[in-house]
Scaffold this motif. Structure first.
Motif, PDB file in Angstrom:
ATOM      1  N   GLU A  22      -0.506  13.207 -14.853  1.00  0.00           N
ATOM      2  CA  GLU A  22      -0.583  12.939 -16.291  1.00  0.00           C
ATOM      3  C   GLU A  22      -1.392  14.061 -16.915  1.00  0.00           C
ATOM      4  OE1 GLU A  22      -2.166   9.687 -19.562  1.00  0.00           O
ATOM      5  OE2 GLU A  22      -2.215   9.182 -17.438  1.00  0.00           O
ATOM      6  N   PRO A  25      -4.227  15.351 -23.197  1.00  0.00           N
ATOM      7  CA  PRO A  25      -3.643  15.542 -24.533  1.00  0.00           C
ATOM      8  C   PRO A  25      -3.605  17.031 -24.890  1.00  0.00           C
ATOM      9  CG  PRO A  25      -5.189  13.715 -24.560  1.00  0.00           C
ATOM     10  CD  PRO A  25      -5.318  14.367 -23.207  1.00  0.00           C
ATOM     11  N   ALA A  28       0.561  19.064 -22.109  1.00  0.00           N
ATOM     12  CA  ALA A  28       1.819  18.722 -21.434  1.00  0.00           C
ATOM     13  C   ALA A  28       2.794  19.895 -21.366  1.00  0.00           C
ATOM     14  CB  ALA A  28       2.476  17.524 -22.113  1.00  0.00           C
ATOM     15  N   ARG A  55      10.068  15.184 -15.593  1.00  0.00           N
ATOM     16  CA  ARG A  55       9.203  14.837 -16.732  1.00  0.00           C
ATOM     17  C   ARG A  55       9.708  13.531 -17.323  1.00  0.00           C
ATOM     18  NH1 ARG A  55       7.636  19.150 -21.473  1.00  0.00           N
ATOM     19  NH2 ARG A  55       5.790  18.055 -22.237  1.00  0.00           N
ATOM     20  N   SER A  56       8.808  12.630 -17.626  1.00  0.00           N
ATOM     21  CA  SER A  56       9.191  11.332 -18.156  1.00  0.00           C
ATOM     22  C   SER A  56       9.797  11.459 -19.550  1.00  0.00           C
ATOM     23  CB  SER A  56       7.957  10.416 -18.233  1.00  0.00           C
ATOM     24  OG  SER A  56       8.260   9.242 -18.940  1.00  0.00           O
ATOM     25  N   ALA A  58      10.045   8.921 -21.495  1.00  0.00           N
ATOM     26  CA  ALA A  58       9.322   7.942 -22.311  1.00  0.00           C
ATOM     27  C   ALA A  58       7.927   8.421 -22.702  1.00  0.00           C
ATOM     28  CB  ALA A  58       9.208   6.616 -21.551  1.00  0.00           C
ATOM     29  N   ASN A  59       7.320   9.288 -21.871  1.00  0.00           N
ATOM     30  CA  ASN A  59       5.977   9.810 -22.145  1.00  0.00           C
ATOM     31  C   ASN A  59       5.939  11.240 -21.635  1.00  0.00           C
ATOM     32  OD1 ASN A  59       3.290  10.585 -22.083  1.00  0.00           O
ATOM     33  ND2 ASN A  59       2.540   8.586 -21.421  1.00  0.00           N
ATOM     34  N   ASP A  60       5.989  12.203 -22.530  1.00  0.00           N
ATOM     35  CA  ASP A  60       6.109  13.600 -22.111  1.00  0.00           C
ATOM     36  C   ASP A  60       4.862  14.162 -21.437  1.00  0.00           C
ATOM     37  OD1 ASP A  60       4.420  14.003 -24.270  1.00  0.00           O
ATOM     38  OD2 ASP A  60       5.698  15.489 -25.244  1.00  0.00           O
ATOM     39  N   HIS A  61       3.824  13.353 -21.290  1.00  0.00           N
ATOM     40  CA  HIS A  61       2.618  13.777 -20.575  1.00  0.00           C
ATOM     41  C   HIS A  61       2.643  13.371 -19.098  1.00  0.00           C
ATOM     42  CE1 HIS A  61       1.123  14.700 -24.526  1.00  0.00           C
ATOM     43  NE2 HIS A  61      -0.005  15.156 -24.011  1.00  0.00           N
ATOM     44  N   ILE A  62       3.684  12.635 -18.689  1.00  0.00           N
ATOM     45  CA  ILE A  62       3.795  12.155 -17.319  1.00  0.00           C
ATOM     46  C   ILE A  62       4.848  12.981 -16.571  1.00  0.00           C
ATOM     47  CG2 ILE A  62       4.319  10.175 -15.823  1.00  0.00           C
ATOM     48  CD1 ILE A  62       1.826   9.708 -17.462  1.00  0.00           C
TER      49      ILE A  62
END
Length: 109
Positions: A22, A25, A28, A55-56, A58-62
């Motif tokens: 992850e 902030p 990513a 890369r997810s 749903a959440n571009d940080h995962i």
């Protein structure tokens, strides 16, 4: 990103890793770039059978990575490469809020 599967998905190998990251902030996209450069560098490693970053949606940080190696020696050699030291340890890890690495033994290899 390149598809770094050097053999079929059921290629023999004794070491597999599932890695989840992850990004912090604002980090990513920079981390995604590091993974892309790492995927390209890994293509030259003879003992690395698969290096598949994701890369997810749903959440571009995962991020998720599946890695597969011929054996423990190949995995150890991978971790000693200049690109692993520079891209993952020096540049990548400082951009992460969380990192989870789970080792597996492939059932097919």
């Amino acid at each position: 990103m390149p598809n770094n599967t050097k053999q079929s998905p059921l290629a023999t190998g004794t070491v597999a890793l599932a890695v989840t990251w992850e990004a912090k902030p604002g980090e990513a996209n920079a981390f995604a770039d590091i993974l892309a450069r790492m995927a390209k560098a890994v293509e030259a490693e003879p003992g690395t059978l698969a290096f598949l970053p994701h890369r997810s949606p749903a959440n571009d940080h995962i991020f998720f990575l599946y890695e597969r190696f011929t054996d423990e020696a190949a995995f150890a050699a991978h971790q000693k490469t200049e690109h692993f030291q520079t891209l993952v340890l020096d540049q990548g890890l400082p951009k992460l809020a969380r990192r989870e690495r789970l080792p597996f033994t492939p059932l097919s290899g």
